[in-house]
Design a protein around this motif. Structure first.
Motif, mmCIF file in Angstrom:
data_model
loop_
_atom_site.group_PDB
_atom_site.id
_atom_site.type_symbol
_atom_site.label_atom_id
_atom_site.label_comp_id
_atom_site.label_asym_id
_atom_site.label_seq_id
_atom_site.Cartn_x
_atom_site.Cartn_y
_atom_site.Cartn_z
ATOM 1 N N ILE A 178 0.031 -6.714 9.201
ATOM 2 C CA ILE A 178 1.332 -6.291 9.725
ATOM 3 C C ILE A 178 2.457 -7.122 9.119
ATOM 4 O O ILE A 178 3.548 -6.612 8.835
ATOM 5 C CB ILE A 178 1.343 -6.332 11.274
ATOM 6 N N ASN A 179 2.193 -8.405 8.870
ATOM 7 C CA ASN A 179 3.221 -9.238 8.246
ATOM 8 C C ASN A 179 3.500 -8.814 6.810
ATOM 9 O O ASN A 179 4.658 -8.832 6.361
ATOM 10 C CB ASN A 179 2.799 -10.710 8.276
ATOM 11 N N GLU A 180 2.463 -8.413 6.093
ATOM 12 C CA GLU A 180 2.651 -7.951 4.718
ATOM 13 C C GLU A 180 3.461 -6.657 4.693
ATOM 14 O O GLU A 180 4.314 -6.467 3.816
ATOM 15 C CB GLU A 180 1.298 -7.753 4.037
ATOM 16 N N ALA A 181 3.214 -5.762 5.652
ATOM 17 C CA ALA A 181 3.994 -4.523 5.729
ATOM 18 C C ALA A 181 5.456 -4.833 6.042
ATOM 19 O O ALA A 181 6.377 -4.266 5.439
ATOM 20 C CB ALA A 181 3.395 -3.597 6.784
ATOM 21 N N ARG A 182 5.690 -5.743 6.976
ATOM 22 C CA ARG A 182 7.062 -6.123 7.334
ATOM 23 C C ARG A 182 7.776 -6.738 6.133
ATOM 24 O O ARG A 182 8.926 -6.389 5.833
ATOM 25 C CB ARG A 182 7.038 -7.118 8.494
#
Length: 361
Positions: free
Chosen positions: A50-54
């Motif tokens: 999720i952090n990579e997507a953000r």
């Protein structure tokens, strides 16, 4: 089976490279022995997803630390009610530029809350075939809300609108999110359902300026509180884990493609193939939008009769092109040419249109 040319308006076409990567990871994600769909959303592995997507969303739009990116349940439609609950205090008025079904639905949710709505401009007088070029705000506007692309009617904002500095600009970008560069600094809040341009259904992506976020109401039910979701990194509750994983893959694909400038260049080329056929058809194909406001994402047109339209849709399907039926509210035909639609799909549709006219014109 060979893949079809998918012109559906949403859920829509996804990049084949993304589907193949997801397929490879589906049963055993990165050697972990389980799927993303089985993974704890509290694990460090999912936190990385999720952090990579953000981070990818922030890179693509050039967002600084003064912006947050949220991934929430409910799609764009839930934002219709969350926005006024968070950002429409007593004494203020929600302002809208009304350009079709989605702005109408968003306004209806505000009214259900018993809160005031002002239509600053509307294109309803000409069946939503254009984008208003001027608008008039109410007194005490809480924000101005626009829908940047109209999936049903085929209109698109080509220039980011100017608003007074003290009036937040909110945009529903569901059907042209990440399809072109924008002047991000003109906006305070952008939201988009994922299922058009950046992933499968089941998630809304929100870009929000932190100073605007801080003005939101604080006495809301937890699941409707943007500030609470922000403080918890979109992990207040179990998020739509697999959809967010897919969004991350699509965002990586956009970056590898060359970013928004290259994406827009390709989108313009696809739309030109089809609009050129419409314009050269001597009225056999009739566009439903004034030329300067034509969408790159959703190309809407009519044929001389409903019988011909039905035949067109049927014959196109036989030739491996699906999703060309217009929305049930307006009829006609619609070719949705989202980011992931290959250039050759638009070319093949244009050639089919030429041949169909020769045979039936």
């Amino acid at each position: 089976m060979e893949r079809v040319h998918n012109f559906n308006a949403g859920p829509a076409v996804l990049p084949e490279e993304v589907l193949r990567e997801a397929q490879a990871d589906l049963v055993n994600y990165k050697g972990m022995g389980l799927s993303v769909m089985e993974m704890s959303h509290r694990s460090k592995e999912y936190e990385a997803i999720i952090n990579e997507a953000r981070d990818a969303a922030k890179r693509i739009y050039g967002l600084g630390d003064d912006w947050d990116v949220l991934f929430l349940h409910g799609g764009a439609s839930l934002q219709f009610v969350m926005i006024p609950m968070n950002f429409l205090p007593e004494g203020k008025i929600a302002n809208f530029i009304h350009t079709g079904v989605w702005s109408k639905k968003a306004m209806a949710e505000v009214k259900k809350l018993g809160k005031p709505v002002h239509i600053a401009a509307s294109s309803e007088d000409k069946s939503f075939s254009y984008i208003p070029k001027t608008y008039q705000l109410s007194d005490n506007p809480a924000y101005l809300h626009i829908t940047t692309n109209n999936t049903i009617y085929g209109t698109e904002w080509k220039i980011d609108p100017d608003v007074p500095k003290d009036v937040p600009l909110i945009a529903d970008m569901s059907s042209n999110f990440m399809s072109k560069p924008i002047d991000i600094n003109k906006y305070s809040f952008i939201y988009a359902g994922a299922q058009k341009n950046i992933g499968p259904a089941g998630c809304a992506v929100i870009l929000v300026k932190k100073d605007f976020l801080a003005t939101g109401a604080t006495n809301l039910p937890s699941m409707l509180d943007y500030q609470l979701h922000s403080k918890n990194g979109s992990l207040y509750n179990t998020p739509p884990c697999f959809t967010i994983y897919m969004i991350g893959l699509v965002l990586k694909w956009i970056e590898n493609y060359g970013g928004l400038a290259k994406i827009e260049e390709n989108n313009k080329a696809k739309a030109k193939y089809i609009y050129d056929v419409i314009d050269a058809s001597n009225g056999f194909y009739r566009g439903t939008v004034v030329p300067e406001d034509r969408s790159l994402m959703n190309i809407t047109f009519r044929l001389p009769s409903e019988e011909l339209e039905n035949l067109f849709i049927s014959e196109a399907k036989k030739n491996g092109m699906i999703g060309l039926k217009g929305h049930r509210d307006v009829g006609g035909c619609r070719a949705s040419c989202y980011n992931a639609l290959p250039l050759n799909a638009a070319y093949d549709l244009a050639e089919f249109m030429k041949n169909f006219q020769k045979q039936n014109g």
